[in-house]
Design an enzyme around this catalytic site. Structure first.
Site, PDB file in Angstrom:
ATOM      1  N   LYS A   1     -13.210  -8.077  -7.342  1.00  0.00           N
ATOM      2  CA  LYS A   1     -13.674  -8.433  -6.007  1.00  0.00           C
ATOM      3  C   LYS A   1     -15.150  -8.795  -6.123  1.00  0.00           C
ATOM      4  CE  LYS A   1     -10.269  -5.643  -3.564  1.00  0.00           C
ATOM      5  NZ  LYS A   1     -10.011  -4.391  -2.828  1.00  0.00           N
ATOM      6  N   GLU A  48      -1.923  -0.285  -8.700  1.00  0.00           N
ATOM      7  CA  GLU A  48      -3.376  -0.425  -8.568  1.00  0.00           C
ATOM      8  C   GLU A  48      -4.023   0.882  -8.103  1.00  0.00           C
ATOM      9  OE1 GLU A  48      -6.501  -3.087  -5.873  1.00  0.00           O
ATOM     10  OE2 GLU A  48      -4.447  -3.798  -6.193  1.00  0.00           O
ATOM     11  N   LYS A  58       0.847  -1.187   0.000  1.00  0.00           N
ATOM     12  CA  LYS A  58       0.000   0.000   0.000  1.00  0.00           C
ATOM     13  C   LYS A  58       0.889   1.246   0.000  1.00  0.00           C
ATOM     14  CE  LYS A  58      -4.070  -2.076   0.492  1.00  0.00           C
ATOM     15  NZ  LYS A  58      -5.234  -1.896  -0.397  1.00  0.00           N
TER      16      LYS A  58
END
Length: 369
Positions: A263, A214, A164
């Site tokens: 997802k 991402e 992240k």
């Protein structure tokens, strides 16, 4: 089949390690386990996964509960369902609220498979019994601890690391990871922390041989992502942008990305997810399966779906002990030599631990015929 009863556990599980992203810091995960029972007594299990704050997408667990109770259950409580694909059609009159829809839709897929005495993966194409998996690493400002944490995951066998990032926490930790692990499959996830003004800065990431970056921009920035992808060698992956097949079609047409983080909850369930997989396969668009800090229920669902051979890139489907001290399954999900086995058995293939559910959850009944 007819739905005769829907029960719920409202659960909160503490995380082993606090997880920080550009959105904030997570120390525990709230989720609901939905139990959907048919007229024969078969029971399907689904998981409601939205976060408590509307920072990932608009939906929260509180708003999703309202939608489920007041709008979705009334649509299925008197329906005669022949196939789970019909559920998404029944839910069409409710706009958005994909994660609320998914919690019931996936439970009915599980119920359908159990009713037919088969594993859920039976309904997917070209499946495997073991899946290579990756792991997501939160923001850790102590770089020595970050490297130690990643080294532990490498030793455990995780085949891909996702870091992240956010402005002020990007080049330095990436550089540290690359110096220590020059050959590791590495990607980064910005969770919409940057804007179109950061293109020149983001282009510096090209030198780190990343698998992808991402969601650098906001969830509605298809055009800005397209501009970034034109100027970067590194593949752009979209996550929050993708809620439906139409979003995939738009992203592909504009050239907004070369990869899709799929997802299941974010697209409303298995039926829409299958359409997206088919679209990506036909157009040679990389698709891989992401996670939402699911308990073992959502994790088992992801494993069943990710068993399809089209998922070549290791997804965010880590072992139960990656996030939680205790899972709500009788047999927690474990990693062995970089792979996780798809659960055997009917439906999603797992059983609930009543002891853990009662320890961390509150039980109630939403509907009974």
């Amino acid at each position: 089949m007819k739905i005769h009863r829907i029960d719920r556990y409202r659960v909160r599980l503490p995380l082993r390690i606090p997880f920080e992203t550009s959105y904030g810091r997570l120390t525990e995960k709230a989720f609901d386990i939905l139990l959907v029972t048919d007229e024969l007594g078969n029971q399907g299990i689904g998981e409601l996964v939205p976060f408590e704050q509307p920072d990932y997408i608009e939906e929260t667990i509180a708003t999703a509960r309202i939608i489920i109770e007041n709008h979705l259950i009334p649509l299925i409580k008197d329906a005669d369902i022949h196939h789970p694909k019909e559920v998404s059609l029944l839910f069409n009159e409710v706009k958005g609220n994909q994660m609320a829809k998914s919690s019931l839709e996936t439970a009915i897929w599980d119920l359908y498979a159990k009713r037919n005495g088969t594993s859920l993966k039976t309904y997917f194409n070209e499946t495997r019994t073991k899946i290579p998996v990756g792991v997501s690493v939160g923001i850790q400002t102590d770089l020595a601890k970050l490297i130690d944490q990643i080294n532990e995951y490498v030793v455990q066998g995780y085949q891909r690391i996702k870091l992240k990032i956010r402005p002020g926490y990007d080049l330095k930790p990436i550089d540290a990871i690359r110096n220590k692990f020059p050959d590791i499959l590495l990607m980064v996830d910005a969770n919409s922390a940057y804007t179109i003004k950061d293109i020149s800065y983001l282009k510096q990431l090209d030198r780190y041989d990343l698998a992808m970056i991402e969601q650098p921009f906001a969830a509605n920035d298809f055009l800005d992502h397209a501009q970034l992808q034109k100027e970067m060698q590194t593949d752009i992956c979209l996550d929050e942008n993708i809620r439906t097949l139409k979003d995939c079609e738009l992203a592909f047409s504009l050239g907004s990305c070369r990869s899709i983080n799929l997802k299941i909850p974010r697209v409303g369930g298995i039926t829409e997810a299958m359409k997206i997989v088919d679209f990506c396969k036909e157009r040679d668009l990389l698709v891989w399966l992401g996670g939402m800090f699911e308990s073992g229920v959502g994790r088992a669902l992801n494993l069943q779906f990710a068993s399809q051979k089209v998922f070549k890139f290791p997804g965010d489907i880590s072992a139960s002990d990656r996030y939680y001290y205790e899972d709500i399954l009788t047999d927690p999900i474990e990693i062995q030599k970089g792979k996780i086995s798809v659960p055997n058995g009917f439906g999603i293939g797992v059983s609930l631990s009543q002891e853990t559910l009662l320890k961390y959850g509150l039980y109630d009944t939403l509907f009974i015929k």
